[in-house]
Structure formats: structure tokens, C-alpha cells
Design a protein around this motif. Structure first.
Motif, PDB file in Angstrom:
ATOM      1  N   GLY A   1       0.691  -1.287  -0.074  1.00  0.00           N
ATOM      2  CA  GLY A   1       0.007   0.027   0.056  1.00  0.00           C
ATOM      3  C   GLY A   1       0.791   1.222  -0.061  1.00  0.00           C
ATOM      4  O   GLY A   1       0.128   2.493   0.204  1.00  0.00           O
ATOM      5  N   VAL A   2       1.901   1.210  -0.432  1.00  0.00           N
ATOM      6  CA  VAL A   2       3.211   2.376  -0.367  1.00  0.00           C
ATOM      7  C   VAL A   2       3.555   2.445  -1.729  1.00  0.00           C
ATOM      8  O   VAL A   2       4.269   1.582  -2.300  1.00  0.00           O
ATOM      9  CB  VAL A   2       4.079   2.253   0.614  1.00  0.00           C
ATOM     10  N   ASP A   3       3.515   3.532  -2.346  1.00  0.00           N
ATOM     11  CA  ASP A   3       3.942   3.908  -3.706  1.00  0.00           C
ATOM     12  C   ASP A   3       5.418   4.495  -3.589  1.00  0.00           C
ATOM     13  O   ASP A   3       5.432   5.940  -3.648  1.00  0.00           O
ATOM     14  CB  ASP A   3       2.996   4.513  -4.680  1.00  0.00           C
ATOM     15  N   LEU A   4       6.305   3.896  -3.665  1.00  0.00           N
ATOM     16  CA  LEU A   4       7.749   4.516  -3.576  1.00  0.00           C
ATOM     17  C   LEU A   4       8.463   5.221  -4.483  1.00  0.00           C
ATOM     18  O   LEU A   4       9.238   6.151  -4.330  1.00  0.00           O
ATOM     19  CB  LEU A   4       8.630   3.245  -2.606  1.00  0.00           C
ATOM     20  N   ILE A   5       8.063   4.585  -5.862  1.00  0.00           N
ATOM     21  CA  ILE A   5       8.943   4.949  -6.796  1.00  0.00           C
ATOM     22  C   ILE A   5       7.987   5.283  -8.048  1.00  0.00           C
ATOM     23  O   ILE A   5       8.301   5.382  -9.333  1.00  0.00           O
ATOM     24  CB  ILE A   5      10.004   3.906  -7.384  1.00  0.00           C
ATOM     25  N   GLY A   6       6.653   5.727  -7.808  1.00  0.00           N
ATOM     26  CA  GLY A   6       5.733   6.006  -8.915  1.00  0.00           C
ATOM     27  C   GLY A   6       6.065   7.317  -9.531  1.00  0.00           C
ATOM     28  O   GLY A   6       5.550   7.739 -10.558  1.00  0.00           O
ATOM     29  N   TRP A   7       7.085   7.993  -8.907  1.00  0.00           N
ATOM     30  CA  TRP A   7       7.383   9.502  -9.583  1.00  0.00           C
ATOM     31  C   TRP A   7       8.328   9.209 -10.575  1.00  0.00           C
ATOM     32  O   TRP A   7       8.575  10.007 -11.315  1.00  0.00           O
ATOM     33  CB  TRP A   7       8.043  10.309  -8.337  1.00  0.00           C
ATOM     34  N   VAL A   8       8.922   7.901 -10.882  1.00  0.00           N
ATOM     35  CA  VAL A   8       9.816   7.744 -11.983  1.00  0.00           C
ATOM     36  C   VAL A   8       9.217   8.316 -13.535  1.00  0.00           C
ATOM     37  O   VAL A   8       8.024   8.167 -13.462  1.00  0.00           O
ATOM     38  CB  VAL A   8      10.300   6.307 -12.236  1.00  0.00           C
ATOM     39  N   VAL A   9       9.940   8.848 -14.096  1.00  0.00           N
ATOM     40  CA  VAL A   9       9.474   9.387 -15.410  1.00  0.00           C
ATOM     41  C   VAL A   9       9.114   8.522 -16.611  1.00  0.00           C
ATOM     42  O   VAL A   9       9.888   7.464 -16.584  1.00  0.00           O
ATOM     43  CB  VAL A   9      10.469  10.621 -16.077  1.00  0.00           C
ATOM     44  N   LYS A  10       8.266   8.690 -17.187  1.00  0.00           N
ATOM     45  CA  LYS A  10       7.969   7.755 -18.325  1.00  0.00           C
ATOM     46  C   LYS A  10       7.540   8.844 -19.634  1.00  0.00           C
ATOM     47  O   LYS A  10       6.973   9.618 -19.374  1.00  0.00           O
ATOM     48  CB  LYS A  10       6.572   6.757 -18.006  1.00  0.00           C
ATOM     49  N   SER A  11       8.275   8.437 -20.722  1.00  0.00           N
ATOM     50  CA  SER A  11       7.913   9.142 -21.796  1.00  0.00           C
ATOM     51  C   SER A  11       7.219   7.944 -22.767  1.00  0.00           C
ATOM     52  O   SER A  11       7.657   7.026 -23.272  1.00  0.00           O
ATOM     53  CB  SER A  11       9.405   9.376 -22.552  1.00  0.00           C
ATOM     54  N   GLY A  12       5.764   8.350 -22.942  1.00  0.00           N
ATOM     55  CA  GLY A  12       5.229   7.593 -23.817  1.00  0.00           C
ATOM     56  C   GLY A  12       5.032   8.133 -25.220  1.00  0.00           C
ATOM     57  O   GLY A  12       5.487   9.288 -25.687  1.00  0.00           O
ATOM     58  N   THR A  13       4.210   7.419 -26.196  1.00  0.00           N
ATOM     59  CA  THR A  13       4.198   8.013 -27.526  1.00  0.00           C
ATOM     60  C   THR A  13       3.243   9.301 -27.548  1.00  0.00           C
ATOM     61  O   THR A  13       2.318   9.490 -26.668  1.00  0.00           O
ATOM     62  CB  THR A  13       3.307   6.856 -28.412  1.00  0.00           C
ATOM     63  N   TRP A  14       3.856  10.359 -28.265  1.00  0.00           N
ATOM     64  CA  TRP A  14       3.111  11.627 -28.042  1.00  0.00           C
ATOM     65  C   TRP A  14       3.186  12.440 -29.548  1.00  0.00           C
ATOM     66  O   TRP A  14       4.100  12.121 -30.247  1.00  0.00           O
ATOM     67  CB  TRP A  14       3.999  12.530 -27.073  1.00  0.00           C
ATOM     68  N   ASN A  15       2.201  13.199 -29.565  1.00  0.00           N
ATOM     69  CA  ASN A  15       2.212  14.166 -30.780  1.00  0.00           C
ATOM     70  C   ASN A  15       1.844  15.513 -30.194  1.00  0.00           C
ATOM     71  O   ASN A  15       1.796  16.552 -30.966  1.00  0.00           O
ATOM     72  CB  ASN A  15       1.378  13.749 -31.839  1.00  0.00           C
ATOM     73  N   ASP A  16       1.924  15.823 -28.849  1.00  0.00           N
ATOM     74  CA  ASP A  16       1.825  17.132 -28.310  1.00  0.00           C
ATOM     75  C   ASP A  16       3.030  16.938 -26.969  1.00  0.00           C
ATOM     76  O   ASP A  16       2.955  16.207 -26.259  1.00  0.00           O
ATOM     77  CB  ASP A  16       0.477  17.088 -27.569  1.00  0.00           C
ATOM     78  N   PHE A  17       3.964  17.764 -27.289  1.00  0.00           N
ATOM     79  CA  PHE A  17       5.245  17.822 -26.450  1.00  0.00           C
ATOM     80  C   PHE A  17       4.735  18.021 -25.052  1.00  0.00           C
ATOM     81  O   PHE A  17       5.606  17.340 -24.057  1.00  0.00           O
ATOM     82  CB  PHE A  17       6.199  18.971 -27.038  1.00  0.00           C
ATOM     83  N   SER A  18       3.769  18.644 -24.656  1.00  0.00           N
ATOM     84  CA  SER A  18       3.386  18.792 -23.403  1.00  0.00           C
ATOM     85  C   SER A  18       2.991  17.484 -22.777  1.00  0.00           C
ATOM     86  O   SER A  18       2.937  17.313 -21.354  1.00  0.00           O
ATOM     87  CB  SER A  18       2.216  19.946 -23.128  1.00  0.00           C
ATOM     88  N   LYS A  19       2.730  16.415 -23.370  1.00  0.00           N
ATOM     89  CA  LYS A  19       2.255  15.202 -23.101  1.00  0.00           C
ATOM     90  C   LYS A  19       3.405  14.233 -23.101  1.00  0.00           C
ATOM     91  O   LYS A  19       3.476  12.819 -22.998  1.00  0.00           O
ATOM     92  CB  LYS A  19       0.912  14.635 -23.605  1.00  0.00           C
ATOM     93  N   ALA A  20       4.754  14.775 -23.624  1.00  0.00           N
ATOM     94  CA  ALA A  20       5.880  13.776 -23.883  1.00  0.00           C
ATOM     95  C   ALA A  20       6.234  12.946 -22.498  1.00  0.00           C
ATOM     96  O   ALA A  20       6.881  11.987 -22.797  1.00  0.00           O
ATOM     97  CB  ALA A  20       7.155  14.318 -24.457  1.00  0.00           C
TER      98      ALA A  20
END
Length: 497
Positions: A41-60
Motif C-alpha cells: 500500500g505504499v507507492d515509493l517510486i511511482g514518480w519515475v518518469v515515463k515517456s510515452g508516444t506523443w504528438n503534443d510535447f506537453s504530454k511527452a
């Protein structure tokens, strides 16, 4: 520059605290342990960055966990950098690095690598055909791992045209360390996937086990023989090439390279070729399956798992095939199959192949030790070496221990207590966010330390030739034939049926 001579370290001349393999195990297990947080019940590393497929850089880029959805992508990226900087600097210092030069070098390498990963995830580059409509685009290259290739290209440019910059960054360019740490983390993800497969129909499980026999005992020796006999590759090149073409692309090539003590350039250069071929297969095979196998959907799904030599590529191809065949079957026969069964067949087949990467690496480590196949000059000797159990242990790639351990912990724990599976899957996905970046750091580092002239002399054209011949001459068609044997006549459930 850190001097961690692999051969020296395994022969006992370098203490454990200076052994790069062991540091890969420790860092990988540390990230894995943090990834267990959601089970409790503890999210310790959920802050790790993920780069998904994007066509709007603000969502990169964004945090990988929804629990941190209020955090900006830039904050997530910085926290990921800071975390990796701290843990790698600790290891680098223990192995003899200058903290200042390593920290500066790592910062530059991380910034360049992550930029390449983001650019490589642009929708027009990375989107698979089944995702184009949702992204609002009409075409894409479908090169889902192009960010790794971009990172290697940038590394090659710096390494070959900016020697002074490259020399400074080399302190932090540790391709084997990065990739081995990533493979330790990978074990957890495969353990979770295997748990999912255990709940499927027995036929699918049996098919997955047979895929192991095909990939390791049929494909591998044939590719190795062709590479050695007709293209004159040394064992150092032929073994990772056979694993990359036959088993699981990038991960198998790199695990094999570590097991046989090849130079780090070997498996990563092969990986670049594998990624390109995966893109070609994704463009061709799903449409072949739709045209000729729409009346045998499960055969088509299993074929994708055997034919496409990367996890992401196989799953994406399975998803495309699932979508295409369901649409054609509905149009041609009026039958509407339930979604996901062809994808399941592809994924299960790939998972069972992946599970045995560590076992195969161990087997190859023993064989290479006994027959001294990486002797000076790259040739093989027909005489056995008098190899002790201690020497086999010393030569054994320690990161495989981490890979097997993370796999077994989640697999056995999940079997004993199915309630932990959802939390474990979330945590392993978060840990995999670090794995993606570590793989990217590896590709950039390889480019940085690679001499292009020597690379060309090593025979890039021959690598492409071996891959083309083996893939299109027998791997595709043997895989199709055996998929037909096991899945012929087995149909997915029908919607409303």
C-alpha cells in the motif's frame, strides 16, 4: 576513467565491491525492492518518469504512476535523474571513479539520453498502426525503440568527432553496468507476466513451453552454425547474434554477451540491427496474418510471439494482428471474436521464451569456460580446458543471479498469494521505468566509446545478411508451421457466444 577489467574481476583480482557485475545486482535489487511498495500500500517510486508516444510535447513525459499525476513531467524527470545519480555515484566511487567527473559525466549522459528517448517516442516515429487513430495521425514509422538508436547515433557522433568531450564523459559511460542493472529489473516484469500466463488455457501454456524448445534448441544452433560456417563470425559475435535472432532480441543478445565475456560493443551493435528488423516485421507480418490466417486466429497470434524478436514488438504485433483479424473475420464470416485472445497467445509465447534467458546464459557461460571459445584471436579450440567449478563460478555473469532472483520472488510469491499480483504488477511497471532509461544510457555509452572504422571492419553487412537469411529462410516459416500444429482449429471465444 573507471578501470573495471571484467576478466580480472572474475578471476578474483578485483574485490567484490569493485566488481561491476555485483554492483549491477545490488542496484537492480534495490530498485526491485522499492518496487514492492504497492504490495504493502505504499507507492515509493511511482514518480519515475515515463515517456510515452506523443504528438503534443506537453504530454511527452509524466510520472509513471497515477498516484503522482499532480507532478509535472519535468519534476518527474529531475527526480529520476537525481535518484540514478546518487545510486550510481555510490557504486562508481566504490569501483574507483572520481566522484566529480562521474557526476558531471553522468549528468550530461542522462540529459542527452533522455532527450533522445523522448524524441524517439514522437508519434510519427513510434506509434504502432493500431494506435495511429487515437493519436490523430494517418501514418507512422512504427519504430517503437527508435530512442535507443538515436542515443547511440548521438554517442557515435560525440565519440568520433568530439574526442575531448568523449574522453571526459567516458568516466560515466558504463554500458555493461547500465544494461546489466536493467536486466536484473527485467526479471520482475517477466515473473509477473508468467503469473498471468498460468491462469490461461492449458493449450496456451503448452504452446509457450514448446516455444522454448523451438527458440533455444532449434533456432539457436542453426543461426550459430550459419554465422560461423558461412559468414566466418568468431564465437564472440556468433553467440549473441544467434540469441538475438532466435530468442528475445536485445535482452537475449546482451545477456549472452555477458555470459560469454564478449566485448560490450558486440551485443549492443547487434541490438541496433535487431530493432530495425523488428520494425520491418511489424510492418509486414500482421497483414500477412490478416490475409492468410484470419480463419486461424490463434495460429496468427502465436506466430507473432515466435517471429518478432523483441518483447515490445511481439506484443505490439499481437495487438495489431488481433485487431486486423477480428475486423476481417467479422466482415468475411460475420463472426465477432472476443478481443485480446490473439494478443494473449503472442504474449504468452514470448514470455515463456523470455523466462529461460537466464538459464541459457548460465549454460553458455559453462560451455564457453570449458571449451575456451573466446581465446585470443576470437577462434574456438577443439580441446576441453580443465575448468574447475570455481572458475565456472568466477566466469558466471552475476547479473543473471539478480535476474533469476527478481523473477522467482514475484512468481513464487504471486503463486502463494494471488492478492499481491495487482500491487506487484504496478511496482514492476514502475521499476521498469528505470530499466528503460538504463537501456538508453547503455546505448549512448556504447556509441560514445565506439570507433566507427573498427565497427565497419567488424562486418556490419554480414550481420544484416545473417539476420535476413535466417529470419526469412526458416525462422518465420518453422514458427508458422509449429504454431499451426498446436493452434490449428482452436478458436477464441465469440462475443455473445
Amino acid at each position: 576513467m573507471i578501470h573495471t577489467d571484467t576478466n580480472a574481476s572474475v578471476s578474483g583480482k578485483v574485490p567484490m565491491l569493485k566488481n561491476e557485475d555485483w554492483w549491477a545486482v545490488w542496484l537492480g535489487l534495490f530498485i526491485f525492492a522499492l518496487g514492492l511498495g504497492p504490495i504493502f500500500g505504499v507507492d515509493l517510486i511511482g514518480w519515475v518518469v515515463k515517456s510515452g508516444t506523443w504528438n503534443d510535447f506537453s504530454k511527452a513525459m509524466a510520472p509513471i504512476s497515477k498516484a503522482y499525476k499532480g507532478m509535472s513531467g519535468y519534476t518527474s524527470m529531475f527526480l529520476t535523474y537525481l535518484f540514478l545519480l546518487v545510486i550510481t555515484t555510490i557504486g562508481a566511487k566504490a569501483m574507483g571513479a572520481s566522484i566529480k567527473r562521474f557526476a558531471i559525466g553522468f549528468t550530461a549522459i542522462y540529459a542527452i539520453t533522455f532527450t533522445c528517448i523522448v524524441l524517439g517516442n514522437n508519434a510519427y516515429i513510434a506509434a504502432t498502426p493500431d494506435k495511429q487513430e487515437s493519436l490523430g495521425i494517418s501514418w507512422s514509422l512504427g519504430l517503437g525503440e527508435m530512442g535507443f538508436i538515436l542515443a547511440m547515433i548521438v554517442g557515435l557522433i560525440i565519440g568520433n568527432f568530439m574526442p575531448s568531450v568523449a574522453k571526459y564523459l567516458e568516466e560515466a559511460a558504463k554500458p555493461e553496468w547500465f544494461i546489466k542493472t536493467g536486466i536484473v529489473i527485467l526479471g520482475a516484469a517477466i515473473g509477473i507476466k508468467t503469473l498471468g500466463a498460468m491462469g490461461l488455457a492449458s493449450t496456451v501454456i503448452i504452446r509457450g513451453l514448446c516455444a522454448v524448445v523451438e527458440a533455444y534448441l532449434i533456432y539457436w544452433p542453426v543461426v550459430y552454425f550459419i554465422s560461423r560456417k558461412y559468414f566466418k563470425f568468431t564465437p564472440e559475435w556468433a553467440a549473441p547474434l544467434a540469441s538475438g535472432i532466435s530468442i528475445c532480441g536485445v535482452s537475449a543478445a546482451i545477456a549472452t554477451g555477458g555470459a560469454i565475456r564478449s566485448r560490450p560493443i558486440v551485443p549492443v551493435i547487434l541490438s541496433a540491427v535487431i530493432i530495425v528488423f523488428v520494425a520491418i516485421e511489424m510492418l509486414i507480418l500482421p497483414w500477412l496474418a490478416q490475409t492468410f490466417l484470419y480463419q486461424e486466429p490463434m495460429v496468427a497470434g502465436a506466430w507473432m510471439g515466435l517471429a518478432v524478436k523483441s518483447d515490445g514488438g511481439a506484443v505490439a504485433s499481437g495487438a495489431i494482428t488481433d485487431s486486423l483479424i477480428r475486423a476481417k473475420a467479422l466482415k468475411e464470416t460475420g463472426i465477432q471474436y472476443e478481443e485480446g485472445w490473439m494478443l494473449m497467445a503472442a504474449t504468452t509465447t514470448k514470455v515463456f521464451i523470455d523466462v529461460f534467458i537466464g538459464v541459457w546464459a548460465f549454460i553458455l557461460a559453462i560451455i564457453w569456460s570449458m571449451f575456451n571459445l573466446n581465446k585470443k584471436g576470437g577462434g574456438a579450440t577443439s580441446e576441453k580446458s580443465n575448468v574447475s567449478a570455481r572458475e565456472i563460478w568466477d566466469r558466471f555473469p552475476k547479473f543473471v543471479i539478480g535476474f533469476v532472483l527478481t523473477f522467482l520472488v514475484l512468481f513464487l510469491w504471486g503463486l502463494a498469494d494471488p492478492q499481491i499480483v495487482d500491487g506487484a504488477k504496478l511496482g514492476s511497471d514502475e521499476a521498469n521505468g528505470f530499466r528503460t532509461i538504463l537501456f538508453g544510457l547503455c546505448f549512448f555509452s556504447i556509441g560514445l566509446i565506439t570507433n566507427v572504422r573498427k565497427l565497419w571492419e567488424a562486418g556490419m553487412g554480414r550481420i544484416v545478411a545473417v539476420y535476413t537469411i535466417c529470419l526469412f529462410a526458416f525462422i518465420l516459416w518453422v514458427g508458422l508451421f509449429i504454431s499451426w500444429l498446436f493452434y490449428h482449429g482452436i478458436m477464441p471465444p465469440i462475443v455473445g457466444g
